[in-house]
Design a protein around this motif. Sequence first.
Motif, PDB file in Angstrom:
ATOM      1  N   SER A  34       2.116  -5.169   4.427  1.00 32.48           N
ATOM      2  CA  SER A  34       0.612  -4.871   4.333  1.00 32.48           C
ATOM      3  C   SER A  34       0.037  -5.640   5.494  1.00 32.48           C
ATOM      4  CB  SER A  34       0.007  -5.373   3.050  1.00 32.48           C
ATOM      5  OG  SER A  34      -0.042  -6.750   2.828  1.00 32.48           O
ATOM      6  N   ARG A  77      -1.685   8.605   3.064  1.00 32.68           N
ATOM      7  CA  ARG A  77      -0.882   8.344   2.021  1.00 32.68           C
ATOM      8  C   ARG A  77       0.012   6.988   2.027  1.00 32.68           C
ATOM      9  NH1 ARG A  77      -0.187  14.121   2.026  1.00 32.68           N
ATOM     10  NH2 ARG A  77       1.613  13.779   3.517  1.00 32.68           N
ATOM     11  N   ALA A  79      -2.032   3.857   2.146  1.00 29.67           N
ATOM     12  CA  ALA A  79      -3.106   3.618   1.001  1.00 29.67           C
ATOM     13  C   ALA A  79      -2.931   2.379   0.301  1.00 29.67           C
ATOM     14  CB  ALA A  79      -2.870   4.691   0.097  1.00 29.67           C
ATOM     15  N   THR A  80      -1.955   1.745   0.277  1.00 24.44           N
ATOM     16  CA  THR A  80      -2.040   0.501  -0.368  1.00 24.44           C
ATOM     17  C   THR A  80      -1.410  -0.558   0.634  1.00 24.44           C
ATOM     18  OG1 THR A  80       0.312   0.738  -1.275  1.00 24.44           O
ATOM     19  CG2 THR A  80      -1.494   1.328  -2.655  1.00 24.44           C
ATOM     20  N   ARG A  81      -1.454  -0.134   1.777  1.00 25.67           N
ATOM     21  CA  ARG A  81      -0.833  -1.437   2.948  1.00 25.67           C
ATOM     22  C   ARG A  81      -2.020  -1.860   3.922  1.00 25.67           C
ATOM     23  NH1 ARG A  81       3.437   2.553   2.177  1.00 25.67           N
ATOM     24  NH2 ARG A  81       5.267   1.397   1.497  1.00 25.67           N
ATOM     25  N   THR A  82      -3.366  -1.372   3.919  1.00 30.10           N
ATOM     26  CA  THR A  82      -4.285  -1.845   4.710  1.00 30.10           C
ATOM     27  C   THR A  82      -5.555  -1.996   3.964  1.00 30.10           C
ATOM     28  OG1 THR A  82      -5.081  -2.041   6.865  1.00 30.10           O
ATOM     29  CG2 THR A  82      -4.811   0.308   5.981  1.00 30.10           C
ATOM     30  N   ARG A  83      -6.397  -2.810   4.340  1.00 27.19           N
ATOM     31  CA  ARG A  83      -7.880  -2.594   3.814  1.00 27.19           C
ATOM     32  C   ARG A  83      -8.603  -1.764   5.073  1.00 27.19           C
ATOM     33  NH1 ARG A  83     -11.182  -5.914   6.967  1.00 27.19           N
ATOM     34  NH2 ARG A  83     -10.058  -7.588   7.972  1.00 27.19           N
ATOM     35  N   PRO A  99      -8.456   5.690   0.870  1.00 28.50           N
ATOM     36  CA  PRO A  99      -8.066   4.599   0.328  1.00 28.50           C
ATOM     37  C   PRO A  99      -8.244   3.122   1.079  1.00 28.50           C
ATOM     38  CG  PRO A  99      -6.450   5.682   1.530  1.00 28.50           C
ATOM     39  CD  PRO A  99      -7.443   6.716   1.408  1.00 28.50           C
ATOM     40  N   PHE A 100      -8.952   3.172   2.119  1.00 29.73           N
ATOM     41  CA  PHE A 100      -9.219   2.203   3.064  1.00 29.73           C
ATOM     42  C   PHE A 100     -10.445   2.436   3.701  1.00 29.73           C
ATOM     43  CE2 PHE A 100      -5.320   4.445   4.734  1.00 29.73           C
ATOM     44  CZ  PHE A 100      -6.076   5.377   5.700  1.00 29.73           C
TER      45      PHE A 100
END
Length: 299
Positions: free
Chosen positions: A62, A82, A85-89, A154-155
């Motif tokens: 991340s 995709r 989505a959960t790997r960066t802000r 997502p970010f």
Amino acid sequence: MDILVIGGSRYFGKRLIALLRESGHRLTVLNRGSSPAPEGIEQLVADRDDENALASVLAGRSFDVVVDQVCYTPRQAEIARRVFATRTRRYVTTSTVEVYEYEDSAVPVAESALDLASVTVDTGLPWEDPEFLEAHYGEGKRQAEAVFAAAGSPFAWASVRVAHVLGGADDFTGRIGHYAGRIRAGEPIAVPVVNHPATYVYVEEIAAFLAWAVAADFTGPVNAHSHGPLTTADICAEIEKLVGGRSVFQEVEVGEVSPFSFARSYGMDNSRAVGLGYSFTDSAEWLARAVSETLGGQR
């Protein structure tokens, strides 16, 4: 910060990497492996168009910020949404003034001129065809931005719409060299009957702006260019000082015109960036240096 840079192996991308490194950030570069990362910087190798391969190489990783220098199509943008989505802000993309290519405005074009919500995204177009992609560069960037801007992101996403870039001995476009050759030979330079000025940015300045954008917290698109639009004649006048000769402009009503010649007026308005706190230089401060650097590198 822990930063991932996708692409960025040449021109202002490599300058951005150097600036981020000098600022003490932890850097990782992701590309297809055709260019090595600078010494001491971790390199991840994957084809960004292969979603499974991209997710695999990023497994367990991340980042605080991802800087995407090479997102050209809506397909690539959808994959990025995709996979990251959960790997960066925060996700910062490099876009282009060419998203405004259909504008013809009497005043500088602000970011709001392009309503991303109204852009039709078509991933079924032949984006994998290099000729199609080159011919639809602005459209690809428009659609990519529309994908990132869609609801449910997502970010936090930001897009830097980069003006025409000048300067550097490593300018790979050949545009300044094209003019120099024609001016030396006294050959005509084709321009539109009404040839509009455009907005530009010095190569070192856009790298600095991107480094600033990485650490900022704004979202959405922002125009990035130096103050002071330039005309074809302005650029050619600086080339003349170095190579001699005289610019011979030939007005054409139809057909292909020379680089840096514009039948439409879509120079950008950088007021948003200025309001966010960035101080741009004036193009008159660096134009001569930029032309000299580029021609020196081509001799």
